[in-house]
Design a protein around this motif. Structure first.
Motif, PDB file in Angstrom:
ATOM      1  N   LYS A   1       0.829  -1.215   0.000  1.00 53.23           N
ATOM      2  CA  LYS A   1       0.000   0.000   0.000  1.00 53.23           C
ATOM      3  C   LYS A   1       0.867   1.271   0.000  1.00 53.23           C
ATOM      4  O   LYS A   1       0.471   2.290  -0.570  1.00 53.23           O
ATOM      5  CB  LYS A   1      -0.955  -0.003   1.201  1.00 53.23           C
ATOM      6  CG  LYS A   1      -2.003  -1.114   1.139  1.00 53.23           C
ATOM      7  CD  LYS A   1      -2.893  -1.020  -0.091  1.00 53.23           C
ATOM      8  CE  LYS A   1      -4.042  -2.017  -0.035  1.00 53.23           C
ATOM      9  NZ  LYS A   1      -4.930  -1.929  -1.220  1.00 53.23           N
ATOM     10  N   LEU A   2       2.037   1.196   0.622  1.00 55.08           N
ATOM     11  CA  LEU A   2       2.994   2.316   0.551  1.00 55.08           C
ATOM     12  C   LEU A   2       3.385   2.554  -0.910  1.00 55.08           C
ATOM     13  O   LEU A   2       3.422   3.696  -1.387  1.00 55.08           O
ATOM     14  CB  LEU A   2       4.246   1.997   1.382  1.00 55.08           C
ATOM     15  CG  LEU A   2       5.368   3.048   1.366  1.00 55.08           C
ATOM     16  CD1 LEU A   2       4.982   4.289   2.156  1.00 55.08           C
ATOM     17  CD2 LEU A   2       6.657   2.465   1.935  1.00 55.08           C
ATOM     18  N   ALA A   3       3.666   1.463  -1.620  1.00 54.23           N
ATOM     19  CA  ALA A   3       4.028   1.557  -3.034  1.00 54.23           C
ATOM     20  C   ALA A   3       2.854   2.074  -3.870  1.00 54.23           C
ATOM     21  O   ALA A   3       3.039   2.879  -4.790  1.00 54.23           O
ATOM     22  CB  ALA A   3       4.488   0.198  -3.549  1.00 54.23           C
ATOM     23  N   LEU A   4       1.633   1.624  -3.546  1.00 50.67           N
ATOM     24  CA  LEU A   4       0.442   2.087  -4.258  1.00 50.67           C
ATOM     25  C   LEU A   4       0.249   3.591  -4.056  1.00 50.67           C
ATOM     26  O   LEU A   4      -0.105   4.318  -4.992  1.00 50.67           O
ATOM     27  CB  LEU A   4      -0.791   1.328  -3.767  1.00 50.67           C
ATOM     28  CG  LEU A   4      -2.129   1.691  -4.417  1.00 50.67           C
ATOM     29  CD1 LEU A   4      -2.147   1.333  -5.900  1.00 50.67           C
ATOM     30  CD2 LEU A   4      -3.288   0.993  -3.699  1.00 50.67           C
ATOM     31  N   ASN A   5       0.510   4.057  -2.839  1.00 43.79           N
ATOM     32  CA  ASN A   5       0.404   5.490  -2.562  1.00 43.79           C
ATOM     33  C   ASN A   5       1.425   6.287  -3.364  1.00 43.79           C
ATOM     34  O   ASN A   5       1.126   7.353  -3.902  1.00 43.79           O
ATOM     35  CB  ASN A   5       0.592   5.756  -1.062  1.00 43.79           C
ATOM     36  CG  ASN A   5      -0.618   5.331  -0.239  1.00 43.79           C
ATOM     37  OD1 ASN A   5      -1.662   4.994  -0.794  1.00 43.79           O
ATOM     38  ND2 ASN A   5      -0.488   5.352   1.077  1.00 43.79           N
ATOM     39  N   GLY A   6       2.644   5.756  -3.457  1.00 42.28           N
ATOM     40  CA  GLY A   6       3.682   6.413  -4.254  1.00 42.28           C
ATOM     41  C   GLY A   6       3.303   6.452  -5.725  1.00 42.28           C
ATOM     42  O   GLY A   6       3.493   7.464  -6.409  1.00 42.28           O
ATOM     43  N   LEU A   7       2.735   5.350  -6.211  1.00 42.19           N
ATOM     44  CA  LEU A   7       2.279   5.271  -7.598  1.00 42.19           C
ATOM     45  C   LEU A   7       1.214   6.333  -7.878  1.00 42.19           C
ATOM     46  O   LEU A   7       1.230   6.993  -8.924  1.00 42.19           O
ATOM     47  CB  LEU A   7       1.706   3.869  -7.861  1.00 42.19           C
ATOM     48  CG  LEU A   7       1.142   3.593  -9.258  1.00 42.19           C
ATOM     49  CD1 LEU A   7       2.267   3.477 -10.278  1.00 42.19           C
ATOM     50  CD2 LEU A   7       0.300   2.317  -9.265  1.00 42.19           C
ATOM     51  N   THR A   8       0.312   6.513  -6.930  1.00 42.13           N
ATOM     52  CA  THR A   8      -0.762   7.514  -7.064  1.00 42.13           C
ATOM     53  C   THR A   8      -0.165   8.901  -7.282  1.00 42.13           C
ATOM     54  O   THR A   8      -0.577   9.637  -8.181  1.00 42.13           O
ATOM     55  CB  THR A   8      -1.648   7.522  -5.794  1.00 42.13           C
ATOM     56  OG1 THR A   8      -2.151   6.200  -5.570  1.00 42.13           O
ATOM     57  CG2 THR A   8      -2.803   8.490  -5.929  1.00 42.13           C
ATOM     58  N   GLN A   9       0.833   9.247  -6.481  1.00 40.77           N
ATOM     59  CA  GLN A   9       1.445  10.568  -6.576  1.00 40.77           C
ATOM     60  C   GLN A   9       2.235  10.734  -7.873  1.00 40.77           C
ATOM     61  O   GLN A   9       2.164  11.784  -8.523  1.00 40.77           O
ATOM     62  CB  GLN A   9       2.366  10.797  -5.375  1.00 40.77           C
ATOM     63  CG  GLN A   9       1.621  10.854  -4.046  1.00 40.77           C
ATOM     64  CD  GLN A   9       2.575  10.848  -2.863  1.00 40.77           C
ATOM     65  OE1 GLN A   9       3.152  11.860  -2.522  1.00 40.77           O
ATOM     66  NE2 GLN A   9       2.750   9.694  -2.249  1.00 40.77           N
ATOM     67  N   LEU A  10       2.969   9.707  -8.251  1.00 33.66           N
ATOM     68  CA  LEU A  10       3.775   9.782  -9.474  1.00 33.66           C
ATOM     69  C   LEU A  10       2.906   9.938 -10.715  1.00 33.66           C
ATOM     70  O   LEU A  10       3.209  10.763 -11.592  1.00 33.66           O
ATOM     71  CB  LEU A  10       4.644   8.526  -9.615  1.00 33.66           C
ATOM     72  CG  LEU A  10       5.952   8.527  -8.835  1.00 33.66           C
ATOM     73  CD1 LEU A  10       6.531   7.120  -8.754  1.00 33.66           C
ATOM     74  CD2 LEU A  10       6.964   9.455  -9.512  1.00 33.66           C
ATOM     75  N   ILE A  11       1.842   9.152 -10.794  1.00 31.82           N
ATOM     76  CA  ILE A  11       0.976   9.242 -11.971  1.00 31.82           C
ATOM     77  C   ILE A  11       0.254  10.578 -12.006  1.00 31.82           C
ATOM     78  O   ILE A  11       0.085  11.179 -13.067  1.00 31.82           O
ATOM     79  CB  ILE A  11       0.012   8.046 -12.043  1.00 31.82           C
ATOM     80  CG1 ILE A  11       0.826   6.783 -12.351  1.00 31.82           C
ATOM     81  CG2 ILE A  11      -1.057   8.251 -13.123  1.00 31.82           C
ATOM     82  CD1 ILE A  11       0.056   5.499 -12.370  1.00 31.82           C
ATOM     83  N   ALA A  12      -0.136  11.082 -10.829  1.00 27.81           N
ATOM     84  CA  ALA A  12      -0.780  12.408 -10.764  1.00 27.81           C
ATOM     85  C   ALA A  12       0.150  13.482 -11.328  1.00 27.81           C
ATOM     86  O   ALA A  12      -0.302  14.418 -11.995  1.00 27.81           O
ATOM     87  CB  ALA A  12      -1.152  12.738  -9.324  1.00 27.81           C
ATOM     88  N   ALA A  13       1.437  13.327 -11.086  1.00 27.20           N
ATOM     89  CA  ALA A  13       2.419  14.311 -11.571  1.00 27.20           C
ATOM     90  C   ALA A  13       2.627  14.199 -13.088  1.00 27.20           C
ATOM     91  O   ALA A  13       3.020  15.153 -13.742  1.00 27.20           O
ATOM     92  CB  ALA A  13       3.753  14.114 -10.854  1.00 27.20           C
ATOM     93  N   GLU A  14       2.339  13.020 -13.632  1.00 26.83           N
ATOM     94  CA  GLU A  14       2.603  12.765 -15.058  1.00 26.83           C
ATOM     95  C   GLU A  14       1.434  13.072 -15.984  1.00 26.83           C
ATOM     96  O   GLU A  14       1.636  13.480 -17.121  1.00 26.83           O
ATOM     97  CB  GLU A  14       2.978  11.283 -15.263  1.00 26.83           C
ATOM     98  CG  GLU A  14       4.328  10.900 -14.698  1.00 26.83           C
ATOM     99  CD  GLU A  14       4.641   9.425 -14.877  1.00 26.83           C
ATOM    100  OE1 GLU A  14       5.726   9.005 -14.449  1.00 26.83           O
ATOM    101  OE2 GLU A  14       3.810   8.684 -15.437  1.00 26.83           O
ATOM    102  N   ILE A  15       0.196  12.840 -15.507  1.00 26.87           N
ATOM    103  CA  ILE A  15      -0.941  12.965 -16.428  1.00 26.87           C
ATOM    104  C   ILE A  15      -1.354  14.419 -16.633  1.00 26.87           C
ATOM    105  O   ILE A  15      -1.230  15.248 -15.752  1.00 26.87           O
ATOM    106  CB  ILE A  15      -2.156  12.109 -15.994  1.00 26.87           C
ATOM    107  CG1 ILE A  15      -2.483  12.310 -14.518  1.00 26.87           C
ATOM    108  CG2 ILE A  15      -1.950  10.654 -16.310  1.00 26.87           C
ATOM    109  CD1 ILE A  15      -3.619  11.450 -13.994  1.00 26.87           C
ATOM    110  N   LYS A  16      -1.825  14.678 -17.836  1.00 23.25           N
ATOM    111  CA  LYS A  16      -2.249  16.026 -18.222  1.00 23.25           C
ATOM    112  C   LYS A  16      -3.755  16.021 -18.495  1.00 23.25           C
ATOM    113  O   LYS A  16      -4.357  14.978 -18.719  1.00 23.25           O
ATOM    114  CB  LYS A  16      -1.509  16.462 -19.494  1.00 23.25           C
ATOM    115  CG  LYS A  16       0.016  16.452 -19.374  1.00 23.25           C
ATOM    116  CD  LYS A  16       0.530  17.644 -18.591  1.00 23.25           C
ATOM    117  CE  LYS A  16       2.050  17.678 -18.530  1.00 23.25           C
ATOM    118  NZ  LYS A  16       2.590  16.717 -17.553  1.00 23.25           N
ATOM    119  N   GLY A  17      -4.312  17.208 -18.506  1.00 23.79           N
ATOM    120  CA  GLY A  17      -5.740  17.320 -18.819  1.00 23.79           C
ATOM    121  C   GLY A  17      -6.611  16.983 -17.628  1.00 23.79           C
ATOM    122  O   GLY A  17      -6.134  16.892 -16.495  1.00 23.79           O
TER     123      GLY A  17
END
Length: 235
Positions: A163-179
């Motif tokens: 779940k720590l990794a899932l939380n990190g994934l959430t933040q990283l993808i949020a930083a990458e996606i546009k629109g």
């Protein structure tokens, strides 16, 4: 397919919180795709909701199998051509009472395969459908056990790390996606389900409600954040 039609997909949707998420989304006018790795259980659960005149379909998807995810994404694209809401709900809790370094490594590997890599591959496979329409809401069902502060205490090591990794994934993808595509993590609390056990204080219905507001946030809504009961919590 009309632009006002909204399509949602829920992984691990045939029981517990997942089933409630499917039901409540359908009650709120979504066409909902219930994803489950077990054809028999998933099909039966979807039929039960369809019998209540809810727009629910079923797709077989094992989140620990990338080919299964790829096939499900192709099916959704063929049938709907879009995906507006994706809820990564499928998860496992395989920990016993052992310390992380003493447990059978396969327990950690299997936990990560579903709880982290499963969500990663599902997002990766379905994001193009969101990008096609420039809109999407992704919700990762996480846990307070994934908070960094929880790593200071022993116990449930495989689950916590996943779940720590899932939380990190959430933040990283949020930083990458546009629109207008947003991704957030949510802790449903301790829920009376197959995973949470019968003595948990929260019902799956209440847990689903505490998650679903993130499915309909507007363009000014949060992105890359962590919530419990509608309130932002720390990573």
């Amino acid at each position: 397919m009309s632009e006002d039609m909204r399509v949602a997909l829920v992984t691990g949707g045939n029981r517990g919180i997942g089933y409630e998420l499917v039901k409540q989304l359908a009650m709120n006018g979504f066409k909902v795709i219930m994803a489950s790795r077990d054809w028999e259980r998933g099909h039966a659960a979807a039929q039960k909701l369809k019998a209540s005149s809810l727009d629910v379909s079923f797709v077989v998807m094992d989140v620990s199998d990338t080919e299964s995810i790829r096939q499900a994404a192709l099916t959704v694209n063929e049938q709907y051509g879009r995906l507006d809401v994706l809820i990564n709900n499928a998860g496992v809790y395989l920990d016993g009472n052992e310390k992380l370094v003493d447990m059978e490594p396969s327990i950690l590997e299997r936990t990560m395969a579903t709880n982290f890599f499963g969500a990663y591959h599902v997002i990766r496979s379905f994001l193009p459908l969101m990008k096609k329409h420039g809109y999407g809401r992704i919700i990762n069902v996480s846990s307070e056990y994934g908070a960094m502060s929880e790593m200071s205490y022993q116990g449930a090591g495989a689950y916590k790390l996943s779940k720590l990794a899932l939380n990190g994934l959430t933040q990283l993808i949020a930083a990458e996606i546009k629109g207008d595509i947003k991704i957030n993590a949510v802790d449903p609390g301790w829920v009376s389900s197959e995973m949470g056990g019968p003595s948990a204080p929260k019902t799956p219905t209440a847990a689903a409600e505490s998650i679903l507001w993130l499915a309909t946030i507007g363009p000014e809504g949060p992105n890359g954040e962590f919530f419990r009961d509608g309130k932002r919590i720390g990573w």
